[in-house]
Design an enzyme around this catalytic site. Sequence first.
Site, PDB file in Angstrom:
ATOM      1  N   ASP A   4       0.810  -1.217   0.000  1.00 38.09           N
ATOM      2  CA  ASP A   4       0.000   0.000   0.000  1.00 38.09           C
ATOM      3  C   ASP A   4       0.843   1.266   0.000  1.00 38.09           C
ATOM      4  O   ASP A   4       0.500   2.247  -0.671  1.00 38.09           O
ATOM      5  CB  ASP A   4      -0.948   0.008   1.206  1.00 38.09           C
ATOM      6  CG  ASP A   4      -2.199  -0.819   0.952  1.00 38.09           C
ATOM      7  OD1 ASP A   4      -2.188  -1.657   0.038  1.00 38.09           O
ATOM      8  OD2 ASP A   4      -3.200  -0.626   1.680  1.00 38.09           O
TER       9      ASP A   4
ATOM     10  N   ASN B 299      -5.040  -2.043  -4.290  1.00 43.84           N
ATOM     11  CA  ASN B 299      -6.255  -2.147  -3.469  1.00 43.84           C
ATOM     12  C   ASN B 299      -6.086  -1.279  -2.219  1.00 43.84           C
ATOM     13  O   ASN B 299      -6.519  -1.638  -1.140  1.00 43.84           O
ATOM     14  CB  ASN B 299      -6.515  -3.602  -3.074  1.00 43.84           C
ATOM     15  CG  ASN B 299      -7.933  -3.815  -2.552  1.00 43.84           C
ATOM     16  OD1 ASN B 299      -8.803  -2.958  -2.717  1.00 43.84           O
ATOM     17  ND2 ASN B 299      -8.174  -4.949  -1.912  1.00 43.84           N
TER      18      ASN B 299
ATOM     19  N   ASP C  95     -10.864  -2.536  12.234  1.00 45.37           N
ATOM     20  CA  ASP C  95      -9.789  -3.424  11.778  1.00 45.37           C
ATOM     21  C   ASP C  95      -9.318  -4.342  12.898  1.00 45.37           C
ATOM     22  O   ASP C  95      -9.203  -5.561  12.725  1.00 45.37           O
ATOM     23  CB  ASP C  95      -8.614  -2.605  11.243  1.00 45.37           C
ATOM     24  CG  ASP C  95      -8.911  -1.968   9.897  1.00 45.37           C
ATOM     25  OD1 ASP C  95      -9.914  -2.353   9.265  1.00 45.37           O
ATOM     26  OD2 ASP C  95      -8.147  -1.080   9.476  1.00 45.37           O
TER      27      ASP C  95
ATOM     28  N   GLU D 133     -11.232  -4.780   2.167  1.00 40.46           N
ATOM     29  CA  GLU D 133     -10.528  -5.515   1.113  1.00 40.46           C
ATOM     30  C   GLU D 133     -11.341  -6.693   0.586  1.00 40.46           C
ATOM     31  O   GLU D 133     -11.170  -7.124  -0.552  1.00 40.46           O
ATOM     32  CB  GLU D 133      -9.173  -5.994   1.637  1.00 40.46           C
ATOM     33  CG  GLU D 133      -8.112  -4.914   1.674  1.00 40.46           C
ATOM     34  CD  GLU D 133      -8.184  -3.993   2.878  1.00 40.46           C
ATOM     35  OE1 GLU D 133      -7.215  -3.265   3.127  1.00 40.46           O
ATOM     36  OE2 GLU D 133      -9.214  -3.967   3.591  1.00 40.46           O
TER      37      GLU D 133
ATOM     38  N   HIS E 263      -5.199  -9.105   3.720  1.00 37.93           N
ATOM     39  CA  HIS E 263      -4.095  -9.260   4.676  1.00 37.93           C
ATOM     40  C   HIS E 263      -4.568  -9.544   6.092  1.00 37.93           C
ATOM     41  O   HIS E 263      -3.969 -10.352   6.809  1.00 37.93           O
ATOM     42  CB  HIS E 263      -3.222  -8.005   4.651  1.00 37.93           C
ATOM     43  CG  HIS E 263      -3.937  -6.727   4.958  1.00 37.93           C
ATOM     44  ND1 HIS E 263      -3.428  -5.762   5.792  1.00 37.93           N
ATOM     45  CD2 HIS E 263      -5.138  -6.236   4.538  1.00 37.93           C
ATOM     46  CE1 HIS E 263      -4.259  -4.745   5.871  1.00 37.93           C
ATOM     47  NE2 HIS E 263      -5.309  -5.009   5.113  1.00 37.93           N
ATOM     48  N   ARG E 264      -5.645  -8.897   6.522  1.00 38.11           N
ATOM     49  CA  ARG E 264      -6.081  -9.070   7.909  1.00 38.11           C
ATOM     50  C   ARG E 264      -6.728 -10.445   8.138  1.00 38.11           C
ATOM     51  O   ARG E 264      -6.650 -10.993   9.239  1.00 38.11           O
ATOM     52  CB  ARG E 264      -7.010  -7.938   8.326  1.00 38.11           C
ATOM     53  CG  ARG E 264      -6.319  -6.594   8.241  1.00 38.11           C
ATOM     54  CD  ARG E 264      -6.828  -5.574   9.217  1.00 38.11           C
ATOM     55  NE  ARG E 264      -6.189  -4.290   8.977  1.00 38.11           N
ATOM     56  CZ  ARG E 264      -4.970  -3.959   9.392  1.00 38.11           C
ATOM     57  NH1 ARG E 264      -4.247  -4.840  10.080  1.00 38.11           N
ATOM     58  NH2 ARG E 264      -4.463  -2.776   9.112  1.00 38.11           N
TER      59      ARG E 264
ATOM     60  N   LYS F  52       0.510  -6.509   1.916  1.00 39.81           N
ATOM     61  CA  LYS F  52      -0.213  -5.231   1.912  1.00 39.81           C
ATOM     62  C   LYS F  52       0.228  -4.345   3.064  1.00 39.81           C
ATOM     63  O   LYS F  52       0.327  -3.117   2.921  1.00 39.81           O
ATOM     64  CB  LYS F  52      -1.720  -5.489   1.969  1.00 39.81           C
ATOM     65  CG  LYS F  52      -2.587  -4.236   1.873  1.00 39.81           C
ATOM     66  CD  LYS F  52      -4.053  -4.612   1.833  1.00 39.81           C
ATOM     67  CE  LYS F  52      -4.957  -3.385   1.847  1.00 39.81           C
ATOM     68  NZ  LYS F  52      -4.888  -2.588   0.618  1.00 39.81           N
TER      69      LYS F  52
END
Length: 442
Positions: free
Chosen positions: A54, A98, A321, A349, A393-394, A424
């Site tokens: 990112d 993204n 998040d 995402e 990613h999370r 990311k």
Amino acid sequence: MKQSYPRYIDLEPTSHVQGSVRLPGSKSISNRTLLLAALAGGDTRILELLASDDTLVMLMALQQLGIKWEQTEGTQNYIVHGVRGVLPVHQADLFMGNAGTAIRPLTAALAVIGGDYTLHGVARMHERPIRDLVDALNAVGMRIEYTGMPGFPPLHIRRGQFNANKMRVRGNVSSQYLTSLLMAAPLMSKTEAITIEVIGELISKPYIEITLNLMRRFGVEVERDGWQAFSIQPDQAYKSPGVIHVEGDASSASYFLAAGAIAGGPVRVEGVGRDSIQGDVRFVEALAQMGATITMGDNWIEASSNGPLKAIDADFNHIPDAAMTIAVAALYADGPSTLRNIGSWRVKETDRLAAMAIELRKLGAAVKEGDDYLTITPPEQIRAAAIDTYDDHRMAMCFSLASLDGAARQGNRIRINDPKCVAKTFPDYFSVFAEIATQTLI
């Protein structure tokens, strides 16, 4: 250097974790700081910028726009040469991957500065809504057009004519729309104050606090009336603070702190602490509510287990998040947990509400998925499973926690498919996670 990953990673069952982790820089702070440094007068030295997909997207976009920057060899320190709000390049085709923290603020800044710009990204970016931001800008004379599905990127930005000093934007889908308008506001008018009104509830307020804090560091003060109206007085311009240090990422801290709460600890994260400007440090309040022992210093946080975790029923609108980590930690609780007011997960995402429900069920949990909540009833034993990550990613990072404690008792491996998605925000996440495992069961 970016780590190379196979198609999947099998995480060995781990019954105890302990250690210290130096966090990568915050994504939210990194991309905001890069854009503000570019728009400012003077050169800004940025220390410990996040190394990730990112931030690379933002760096490459700034370079295409004619903004010069250099990286100090062997470090994550950069020097950005600000352009005082006047871009050298007036026509560009920008790939945004993204990265929501890149495309949304850039859309607002480019629309206000004016030129001929196209912004596009990966397929998922073209499914992430941006209508509220575009509507707010076009309503005051900007010229932004959709070149694909209306309401979503790709976008074509042409030179407009700013014709009002009051803007309105919805606050209940993404706080990034308000952040984008705030960051662009000092570029809008030299004669009148700019006021931005929020329509409805503003979600993720701590992220707006990050924006306001960083704007202040770059010399621009924002006056606010609660969370409903924000005003920027005229004749304010961004000025370099000289040097700015990027805090460690508080969202990334959540995985290691939760690991300490689940499987012994203590686990300490360094780079973020009680004085952080990131709202996600409040994640530790939820961990403490679940029974973990938490201690904090100026630049560190530590978590350890205090017995089985307690079930939780809480509103996570302020830390969406980090709330994903609580959803997986709920597998180790003593009863059903409910995470409320997390509807913003659906436009991240991936549709994180749906994805989280699917993957938690693979592990044996009973999950009720609502429009903006999840209720998770933990299984008696966590099952072996192959976790799909949805190029998110999370999802990959938070499900690494399923390899702890309960899974260890049954000797189950957890497979994480497509682990490269962590690039990311945290390219070497899995190797760092492995370092805190002090007892694995094969």
